[in-house]
Design an enzyme around this catalytic site. Sequence first.
Site, short mmCIF file in Angstrom:
data_model
loop_
_atom_site.label_atom_id
_atom_site.label_comp_id
_atom_site.label_asym_id
_atom_site.label_seq_id
_atom_site.Cartn_x
_atom_site.Cartn_y
_atom_site.Cartn_z
N SER A 60 16.90 18.14 -17.04
CA SER A 60 16.11 19.37 -17.02
C SER A 60 16.79 20.44 -17.85
O SER A 60 18.03 20.53 -17.90
CB SER A 60 15.93 19.87 -15.59
OG SER A 60 15.32 21.14 -15.57
N HIS A 78 0.83 -1.21 0.00
CA HIS A 78 0.00 0.00 0.00
C HIS A 78 0.87 1.26 0.00
O HIS A 78 0.45 2.31 0.50
CB HIS A 78 -0.94 0.03 1.21
CG HIS A 78 -1.80 -1.17 1.34
ND1 HIS A 78 -3.04 -1.30 0.75
CD2 HIS A 78 -1.59 -2.35 1.99
CE1 HIS A 78 -3.57 -2.48 1.04
NE2 HIS A 78 -2.70 -3.14 1.79
N GLU A 106 10.62 5.83 -18.04
CA GLU A 106 9.51 6.56 -18.64
C GLU A 106 9.26 6.12 -20.08
O GLU A 106 8.11 5.97 -20.51
CB GLU A 106 9.80 8.06 -18.57
CG GLU A 106 9.78 8.60 -17.14
CD GLU A 106 10.46 9.95 -16.98
OE1 GLU A 106 10.52 10.43 -15.84
OE2 GLU A 106 10.93 10.52 -17.99
N LYS A 111 20.16 17.91 -12.60
CA LYS A 111 19.03 17.00 -12.40
C LYS A 111 19.11 15.84 -13.39
O LYS A 111 19.35 16.05 -14.58
CB LYS A 111 17.71 17.73 -12.57
CG LYS A 111 16.49 16.95 -12.07
CD LYS A 111 15.26 17.85 -12.10
CE LYS A 111 14.09 17.22 -11.37
NZ LYS A 111 13.63 15.98 -12.02
#
Length: 468
Positions: free
Chosen positions: A319, A189, A332, A325
């Site tokens: 980025s 969960h 993805e 970053k």
Amino acid sequence: MSDFRTETDSLGPVQVPSSALYGAQTQRARDNFPISSLRFPRRFIEALGTVKAAAARANQDLGLLDEATAGAIADAAEQVRRGDLDGEFVLDIFQTGSGTSTNMNANEVIATVAGRALAGADSGEGGAVHPNDDVNMGQSSNDVIPTAMHVAARVGIETELVPALERFAASLEAKAAEFDDVVKSGRTHLMDATPVRLGQEFGGYAAQVRKGVERVRRASDELAELALGGTATGTGINRPEAFPEAAIGTISEMTGLSFREADNHFEAQAAKDAYVSAAGALNTVAVSLMKIANDVRHLSSGPTSGLAEISLPAVQPGSSIMPGKVNPVMSEALMMVCARVMGNAVTVTVGGQHGNFELNVMMPVMAHAMLESIEALSGALDAFRERCLDGIMANRDRARELLEKNPSIATALNGDIGYDAASKVAKKAAAEGRSVRDVLQEMDLIPADRIDAVLDVRSMTEPGIPGE
């Protein structure tokens, strides 16, 4: 020389580009369906060339085509198969639902090339080979297109997808072994749960992929049944009795894979259940890979405000504005492929529902969806494995840090102090941001010399009673 020539079909004259190898029926379909930029994939055109070459050889063996004509047709079909004539396959996926337009596209191109070969390489003239009577002999679009669909999908699955899945599973298994010593917090969960080993998580991923291989192989075996021989409606009208066996035997030889005549030609042409089943297997693989890609990006989240239990290879800046970053881009990309495969499964499912009476009428879009899924999954698996999976590193200190503060470790106390008392320890540890060990020592609920045995987190990752 004029830019166009006049061709004639049963509906009358048609203007066809002078340089085109196709004829009137292809041009009509090109004019009728200027709908999208989607075309049949290379794998399908390859399969169509295979079917046409095999049919020509079968008709020669049966004495229906002379050796020269059959040879010229087979040679032209081989050019289609190799991709030498891909520029002649100009039709949209969104066309007649039987794929008749594309079958005739192949027939016309092959007839032109074969006819020129028979007439002489330098003459530039064709016409000696008829697209319907010779190239399409013993066939119908209604059995050729479903046959090409099965051949293309089975070849793609066996030569691209299954090997990519097996390589992916092997990499996961290697990581499972590498990370077997990393004990960390389990999560259910999205909340802290009893300890697991990072190797166990990766072993679970590997098992998902191995089961996916089994599912895809079962689907591939279903696709080994071919509709060729059913002709227009499944009755086999206008083809010799021995034609399917002879042609399908050649298809098997040409592809290196086993194919067989459909058990029931009416089922093979009116329904596309095997195709729907195969799309379902690919959909299941996509679901598995979506879970794996998501877990990987969450486990690597951070580096300061996330889990950061693993580190991913930095493959590109993350980025355009935030210096330094780095994002989980390979996850993805894999997730987007999975989403596309799931959508394609819906397309195939809807298409499979349109087997109206003796013929399915959504075959082109079903073929496109299936082959896109096979290609995208195969490519994404290899890209993710090479650019991400093989370079994943475990952050052992971070995993240990989070595990120390995991209140669910108190589950191991159930056997010694019972659920209610263990719950009090867990809640106190969570509320005060302390370890279960510290709280347990403070509350003096079990002998000090037993704490180490009960709270041995490594033993919590195996079946049994902690401390026993």
